[in-house]
Write a protein that holds these residues in place. Structure first.
Motif, short mmCIF file in Angstrom:
data_model
loop_
_atom_site.label_atom_id
_atom_site.label_comp_id
_atom_site.label_asym_id
_atom_site.label_seq_id
_atom_site.Cartn_x
_atom_site.Cartn_y
_atom_site.Cartn_z
N THR A 80 0.84 -1.20 0.00
CA THR A 80 0.00 0.00 0.00
C THR A 80 0.87 1.25 0.00
O THR A 80 1.72 1.40 0.87
N PRO A 81 0.71 2.12 -0.98
CA PRO A 81 1.57 3.31 -1.03
C PRO A 81 1.24 4.31 0.07
O PRO A 81 0.10 4.38 0.53
N ASN A 82 2.23 5.07 0.49
CA ASN A 82 2.02 6.13 1.47
C ASN A 82 1.67 7.41 0.70
O ASN A 82 2.55 8.11 0.19
N VAL A 83 0.38 7.66 0.58
CA VAL A 83 -0.06 8.78 -0.28
C VAL A 83 0.38 10.13 0.27
O VAL A 83 0.77 11.03 -0.48
N ALA A 84 0.36 10.28 1.60
CA ALA A 84 0.76 11.58 2.17
C ALA A 84 2.21 11.91 1.79
O ALA A 84 2.53 13.06 1.46
N LEU A 85 3.07 10.90 1.80
CA LEU A 85 4.46 11.14 1.42
C LEU A 85 4.57 11.47 -0.07
O LEU A 85 5.37 12.31 -0.48
N ALA A 86 3.78 10.79 -0.89
CA ALA A 86 3.80 11.07 -2.33
C ALA A 86 3.33 12.49 -2.60
O ALA A 86 3.93 13.23 -3.40
N VAL A 87 2.27 12.89 -1.90
CA VAL A 87 1.74 14.25 -2.04
C VAL A 87 2.81 15.26 -1.57
O VAL A 87 3.05 16.29 -2.21
N GLY A 88 3.49 14.92 -0.47
CA GLY A 88 4.56 15.78 0.04
C GLY A 88 5.73 15.87 -0.92
O GLY A 88 6.32 16.93 -1.10
N ALA A 89 6.07 14.74 -1.54
CA ALA A 89 7.19 14.73 -2.50
C ALA A 89 6.87 15.65 -3.68
O ALA A 89 7.72 16.43 -4.13
N ALA A 90 5.65 15.55 -4.19
CA ALA A 90 5.25 16.40 -5.33
C ALA A 90 5.26 17.88 -4.92
O ALA A 90 5.74 18.74 -5.67
N ALA A 91 4.76 18.16 -3.71
CA ALA A 91 4.74 19.56 -3.24
C ALA A 91 6.17 20.08 -3.08
O ALA A 91 6.47 21.23 -3.44
N ALA A 92 7.06 19.22 -2.56
CA ALA A 92 8.46 19.65 -2.37
C ALA A 92 9.10 19.93 -3.72
O ALA A 92 9.86 20.90 -3.88
N MET A 93 8.78 19.12 -4.72
CA MET A 93 9.38 19.35 -6.05
C MET A 93 8.86 20.64 -6.66
O MET A 93 9.62 21.41 -7.24
N GLN A 94 7.57 20.88 -6.52
CA GLN A 94 7.02 22.11 -7.10
C GLN A 94 7.61 23.34 -6.40
O GLN A 94 7.97 24.32 -7.05
N TYR A 95 7.73 23.26 -5.09
CA TYR A 95 8.33 24.34 -4.32
C TYR A 95 9.78 24.55 -4.75
O TYR A 95 10.24 25.67 -5.00
N HIS A 96 10.49 23.44 -4.88
CA HIS A 96 11.91 23.51 -5.24
C HIS A 96 12.11 24.08 -6.65
O HIS A 96 13.05 24.85 -6.89
N GLU A 97 11.23 23.72 -7.56
CA GLU A 97 11.35 24.23 -8.94
C GLU A 97 11.29 25.76 -8.96
O GLU A 97 11.97 26.40 -9.73
N GLN A 98 10.45 26.31 -8.06
CA GLN A 98 10.29 27.77 -8.06
C GLN A 98 11.45 28.49 -7.40
O GLN A 98 11.74 29.62 -7.71
N ARG A 99 12.07 27.85 -6.43
CA ARG A 99 13.04 28.62 -5.66
C ARG A 99 14.46 28.05 -5.70
O ARG A 99 15.33 28.43 -4.94
N ARG A 100 14.72 27.13 -6.62
CA ARG A 100 16.03 26.49 -6.68
C ARG A 100 17.15 27.53 -6.87
O ARG A 100 18.16 27.51 -6.19
N GLN A 101 16.89 28.47 -7.79
CA GLN A 101 17.92 29.46 -8.11
C GLN A 101 18.33 30.25 -6.86
O GLN A 101 19.51 30.46 -6.59
N GLN A 102 17.31 30.66 -6.13
CA GLN A 102 17.54 31.45 -4.91
C GLN A 102 18.31 30.62 -3.87
O GLN A 102 19.23 31.10 -3.22
N LEU A 103 17.93 29.36 -3.76
CA LEU A 103 18.60 28.47 -2.81
C LEU A 103 20.07 28.28 -3.20
O LEU A 103 20.96 28.34 -2.35
#
Ligand code: PLP
Length: 389
Positions: free
Chosen positions: A248-271
């Motif tokens: 059974t997949p851990n959906v909360a973690l999958a949702v978190g992974a996608a959110a982290a990637m979207q967040y990271h895509e926007q602010r990678r340069q700044q980081l």
């Protein structure tokens, strides 16, 4: 010791969870608990929809097919899934695994496991003193026995030294021989946008906890989709993750992974800018303090925030023990700190007394520029004190 008492400079090991990612996961958990495989009823359907949305977002970022995104428990499992999966699939023809000499242990140890227990042959592609794959020797290794089913695993950016692999040249050689090229992009995804298509690889792995996402989830991206990836599943049971990883997949973690990637895509340069600023401040402070130190591999602008250094005559364990409030590391975190020296430093040809005393300082959002200056001052004070005693 409270969080405000320490200075966190171990971002290659892990990173703090971003508030916005945490919020998305908590919201999901507060409102959903369904099993995504039970999509015939309302609760399961909600979970399945969230899981599919996360997979879709990630597949778009990595330019992978929807059925080429496989959630695992981390990059370690994803690397195991590829290497062991390939070795098992091609066991009858004795699979060959060509891996870089400085690969992460989840590749290095797994390839050796495949040789010992799954009948594969593991060949190590040597690197030069800067940790870069020797392309001439790599080409020669590839040209040998080219009829054999072969998987090449070369990491993009190393996690212990600031080294970027010449991936486009490696991809050209692999294409010539029609080999599966797998790339550990755990550290490079933090520092640069990337996709399966741009890198010209068959598979790559990503670990969200390295870019302010959750621990306990990894992403395996497969260019040809899970069914045609040419690997055998290691975990058997249900048909989850397109048959590649039952359970059974851990959906909360999958949702978190996608959110982290979207967040990271926007602010990678700044980081990345922040990582450069921290690193420069740390180096400048060591220089101002007039301390004797050396790089194992010089800094590289494309590998922002990874410093690998040693202090002549100073035992790395002593530094870590004397300054527990400064969170730095000897090599990678996965050795558990027990190794005498890392295979990465030994592959560079460093003498044992140097390899055993390397320190890794890795920068990111968990520390400010001022804290980096303070850490370098404290380390310098310790080194100075030691040389007096
Ligand atoms: N590959 C690289 C390059 C890493 O730096 C790490 C983390 O240390 C891993 C793989 C393993 O990642 P995970 O912690 O998700 O298993």
């Amino acid at each position: 010791m409270s969080a405000s008492d320490f200075i966190y400079l171990d971002h290659c090991g892990t990173t703090p969870l971003a508030d916005c990612v945490n919020k998305v996961m908590q919201q999901y958990e507060a409102n959903n608990f369904g099993n995504p495989s039970a999509f015939h009823h309302h609760s399961g359907e909600r979970a399945a929809t969230s899981l599919a949305a996360a997979r879709q977002q990630i597949s778009e970022i990595l330019q992978a097919p929807f059925d080429g995104i496989v959630f695992t428990s981390g990059a370690t499992e994803a690397n195991n899934c590829i290497l062991q999966g390939f070795a098992i699939k091609h066991q009858h023809r004795r699979a060959r695994l060509i891996i870089g000499a400085t690969e992460h242990r989840s590749i290095f140890e797994t390839a050796h496991f495949c040789q010992k227990h799954l009948g594969a042959e593991t060949v190590i592609a040597p690197v030069n003193a800067r940790g870069i794959i020797d392309l001439q020797q790599f080409q020669e290794i590839c040209a040998r026995d080219s009829h054999r089913p072969t998987l090449v695993a070369i990491m993009h950016i190393n996690n212990e030294i600031p080294t970027l692999a010449p991936l486009s040249e490696i991809a050209i050689i692999c294409e010539k021989f029609d080999y599966h090229l797998h790339c550990d992009t755990v550290q490079s995804y933090v520092r640069q946008p990337l996709s399966l298509l741009d890198l010209r690889v068959h598979s790559l792995v990503i670990s969200p906890h390295k870019f302010y996402g959750p621990k306990g989830i990894g992403i395996l991206a497969l260019r040809d989709g899970a069914k045609d990836a040419g690997i055998t599943s290691l975990i058997h049971g249900g048909e989850q993750e397109f048959g590649l990883r039952a359970g059974t997949p851990n959906v909360a973690l999958a949702v978190g992974a996608a959110a982290a990637m979207q967040y990271h895509e926007q602010r990678r340069q700044q980081l990345v800018q922040h990582m450069h600023a921290c690193q420069q401040t740390f180096i400048d402070t060591l220089a101002t303090e007039n301390i004797n130190w050396n790089y194992t591999v010089p800094t590289n602008t494309q590998c922002a925030g990874i410093l690998s250094l040693w202090f002549p005559g100073v035992n790395a364990f002593d530094v870590l023990a004397a300054l527990p409030e400064i969170c730095i590391n000897r090599g990678s975190s996965c050795s558990g700190g027990g190794e005498k020296y890392s295979h990465v430093h030994s592959a560079l040809g460093l003498p044992i007394e140097v390899a055993a005393n390397v320190l890794r300082v890795s920068f990111g959002d968990g520390a400010t520029v001022a804290q980096c200056q303070s850490a370098a001052q404290k380390i310098s004070a310790y080194i100075r004190e030691r040389s007096r005693s």
